[in-house]
Design a protein around this motif. Sequence first.
Motif, PDB file in Angstrom:
ATOM      1  N   LYS A  72       1.005  -1.978  -8.183  1.00  0.00           N
ATOM      2  CA  LYS A  72       1.736  -1.874  -6.913  1.00  0.00           C
ATOM      3  C   LYS A  72       1.334  -0.615  -6.156  1.00  0.00           C
ATOM      4  O   LYS A  72       1.163  -0.640  -4.938  1.00  0.00           O
ATOM      5  N   ILE A  73       1.197   0.481  -6.864  1.00  0.00           N
ATOM      6  CA  ILE A  73       0.819   1.744  -6.218  1.00  0.00           C
ATOM      7  C   ILE A  73      -0.587   1.635  -5.634  1.00  0.00           C
ATOM      8  O   ILE A  73      -0.833   2.033  -4.494  1.00  0.00           O
ATOM      9  N   VAL A  74      -1.515   1.075  -6.400  1.00  0.00           N
ATOM     10  CA  VAL A  74      -2.890   0.933  -5.925  1.00  0.00           C
ATOM     11  C   VAL A  74      -2.946  -0.021  -4.733  1.00  0.00           C
ATOM     12  O   VAL A  74      -3.616   0.256  -3.739  1.00  0.00           O
ATOM     13  N   ALA A  75      -2.218  -1.139  -4.809  1.00  0.00           N
ATOM     14  CA  ALA A  75      -2.219  -2.093  -3.700  1.00  0.00           C
ATOM     15  C   ALA A  75      -1.638  -1.469  -2.443  1.00  0.00           C
ATOM     16  O   ALA A  75      -2.143  -1.686  -1.335  1.00  0.00           O
ATOM     17  N   THR A  76      -0.585  -0.685  -2.594  1.00  0.00           N
ATOM     18  CA  THR A  76       0.019  -0.015  -1.434  1.00  0.00           C
ATOM     19  C   THR A  76      -0.957   0.993  -0.831  1.00  0.00           C
ATOM     20  O   THR A  76      -1.097   1.067   0.400  1.00  0.00           O
ATOM     21  N   ALA A  77      -1.621   1.754  -1.664  1.00  0.00           N
ATOM     22  CA  ALA A  77      -2.563   2.759  -1.161  1.00  0.00           C
ATOM     23  C   ALA A  77      -3.746   2.106  -0.447  1.00  0.00           C
ATOM     24  O   ALA A  77      -4.125   2.522   0.655  1.00  0.00           O
ATOM     25  N   VAL A  78      -4.316   1.077  -1.054  1.00  0.00           N
ATOM     26  CA  VAL A  78      -5.470   0.407  -0.438  1.00  0.00           C
ATOM     27  C   VAL A  78      -5.051  -0.306   0.844  1.00  0.00           C
ATOM     28  O   VAL A  78      -5.713  -0.186   1.882  1.00  0.00           O
ATOM     29  N   GLY A  79      -3.953  -1.026   0.799  1.00  0.00           N
ATOM     30  CA  GLY A  79      -3.478  -1.727   1.991  1.00  0.00           C
ATOM     31  C   GLY A  79      -3.091  -0.776   3.112  1.00  0.00           C
ATOM     32  O   GLY A  79      -3.419  -1.007   4.279  1.00  0.00           O
TER      33      GLY A  79
END
Length: 154
Positions: A72-79
């Motif tokens: 979730k953290i990685v997806a939020t950062a990339v998005g």
Amino acid sequence: MADRGEDVDAESEDELYEVVNITDYARRHQWWSRVFGNSTGPIAEKYSVASQIMMGGVTGWCAGYLFQRVGKIVATAVGGGFLLLQIANHSGYVQVDWRKVEKDVNKAKKHLKKKANKAAPELNSFIEESTEFVKRNIVISGGFVGGFLLGLAS
């Protein structure tokens, strides 16, 4: 006695030491042997089925929970980064040279193909060893998969 040790020539001294190839040693002594012991048999010979399912389930749940949170953290950062770049591009703050992007992507593809072809034998042996481990320890592996899915859901 002291004279005998001094009279040993260089050739016989070399025979006293064994040369160890580290890659062969690592292949023979797998990480799961250090974790679960030196028994060549499956874990089923050491622990009860309930213990295996519990160990696999708990470790699987922990891995799944961490995978979910980090994902979730990685997806939020990339998005979020992609969204900010799009806003900056539309506002005129950033100009993208799409020809250069395409050229770099094609160069990266060629580089990855070369690296993938070199790593294929090592990857295949790792997959075979992992498959064999799962087959020999199907109960704990099943518990891990179940726990991993529960960890993703929680």
